[in-house]
Design an enzyme around this catalytic site. Sequence first.
Site, PDB file in Angstrom:
ATOM      1  CB  SER A  98      98.764 124.160   1.157  1.00 29.66           C
ATOM      2  OG  SER A  98      98.448 122.804   0.929  1.00 29.66           O
TER       3      SER A  98
HETATM    4  N1  SAH Z   1     101.401 119.883  -1.529  1.00 19.49           N
HETATM    5  C1  SAH Z   1     100.669 120.463  -2.634  1.00 19.49           C
HETATM    6  C2  SAH Z   1      99.195 120.616  -2.308  1.00 19.49           C
HETATM    7  C3  SAH Z   1      98.433 119.720  -3.172  1.00 19.49           C
HETATM    8  S1  SAH Z   1      96.691 119.573  -2.887  1.00 19.49           S
HETATM    9  C4  SAH Z   1     101.290 121.737  -3.132  1.00 19.49           C
HETATM   10  O1  SAH Z   1     102.199 122.281  -2.501  1.00 19.49           O
HETATM   11  O2  SAH Z   1     100.863 122.203  -4.188  1.00 19.49           O
HETATM   12  C5  SAH Z   1      96.564 117.827  -2.636  1.00 19.49           C
HETATM   13  C6  SAH Z   1      97.060 116.950  -3.756  1.00 19.49           C
HETATM   14  O3  SAH Z   1      96.803 115.600  -3.360  1.00 19.49           O
HETATM   15  C7  SAH Z   1      96.358 117.155  -5.097  1.00 19.49           C
HETATM   16  O4  SAH Z   1      97.313 117.457  -6.069  1.00 19.49           O
HETATM   17  C8  SAH Z   1      95.705 115.784  -5.369  1.00 19.49           C
HETATM   18  O5  SAH Z   1      95.705 115.425  -6.750  1.00 19.49           O
HETATM   19  C9  SAH Z   1      96.567 114.852  -4.539  1.00 19.49           C
HETATM   20  N2  SAH Z   1      95.934 113.575  -4.195  1.00 19.49           N
HETATM   21  C10 SAH Z   1      94.642 113.320  -3.882  1.00 19.49           C
HETATM   22  N3  SAH Z   1      94.462 112.017  -3.633  1.00 19.49           N
HETATM   23  C11 SAH Z   1      95.668 111.405  -3.788  1.00 19.49           C
HETATM   24  C12 SAH Z   1      96.135 110.064  -3.675  1.00 19.49           C
HETATM   25  N4  SAH Z   1      95.315 109.041  -3.352  1.00 19.49           N
HETATM   26  N5  SAH Z   1      97.450 109.817  -3.914  1.00 19.49           N
HETATM   27  C13 SAH Z   1      98.298 110.832  -4.242  1.00 19.49           C
HETATM   28  N6  SAH Z   1      97.905 112.114  -4.363  1.00 19.49           N
HETATM   29  C14 SAH Z   1      96.612 112.412  -4.136  1.00 19.49           C
END
Ligand code: SAH
Length: 206
Positions: A60
């Site tokens: 993000s």
């Molecule tokens: N907080 C993160 C942003 C990640 S983007 C950072 O600082 O980098 C959102 C993330 O959610 C992705 O890595 C994706 O793989 C994960 N995601 C999507 N669906 C999910 C689920 N059902 N359970 C756990 N993670 C999930």
Amino acid sequence: MTVEERRNALVNRLVERENIGERTEAALRTVPRHEFVPPSRTSDAYRDRPLPIGQSQTISAPHMVAVMTDILGLSPGDRVLEIGTGCGYHAAVTAEVVGSEHVYSVEYHEALAERAQSTLAETGYGEVSVRCGDGKQGWEANAPFDVIYLTCAASEFPAPLVEQLRDGGVILGPLGDDVQILTEGRTVDGSLQRESHGRVRFVPLK
Ligand code: SAH
């Protein structure tokens, strides 16, 4: 400029633009975002934008992490569950405020979960607990949580997450399919009171 100077310059711009709380500001000034992005993206780490982290996922933008941290009003010792660890940056910012041992994070992609766990360890946040799995199920064994937040968009807060929130706890995440609204829910006498915090754009929850 050193990475520290570039990081401080970014946070200075964020602080001018948004009304960022002191704890959030201190966390953003401390966490080395350049350690969390892929090596090919290090030079972009202190621009205020999302970046690709592999598996079609993104870290993000710093202002979004700041806004979410502020809405949650995190305090030291709060027990926090994050859904969507990604590269671990947001978890590290949260850990900087509440303490690493109070942060639990679930990531769907095994490769991302493993990399995040090792980056967190290398940067001093090794006590953050990361699990690979489906975040819709939360993390029952460590419930209840004071705070739960999602970094991926769902059409509604998954029921198990709301159940794993303590009474009076807060849940925050992007809700909606085409149009996503950053939505805050607070449990009051067993029901969830909602507040909207505007349009956002996140990758979808799987
Ligand atoms: N907080 C993160 C942003 C990640 S983007 C950072 O600082 O980098 C959102 C993330 O959610 C992705 O890595 C994706 O793989 C994960 N995601 C999507 N669906 C999910 C689920 N059902 N359970 C756990 N993670 C999930």
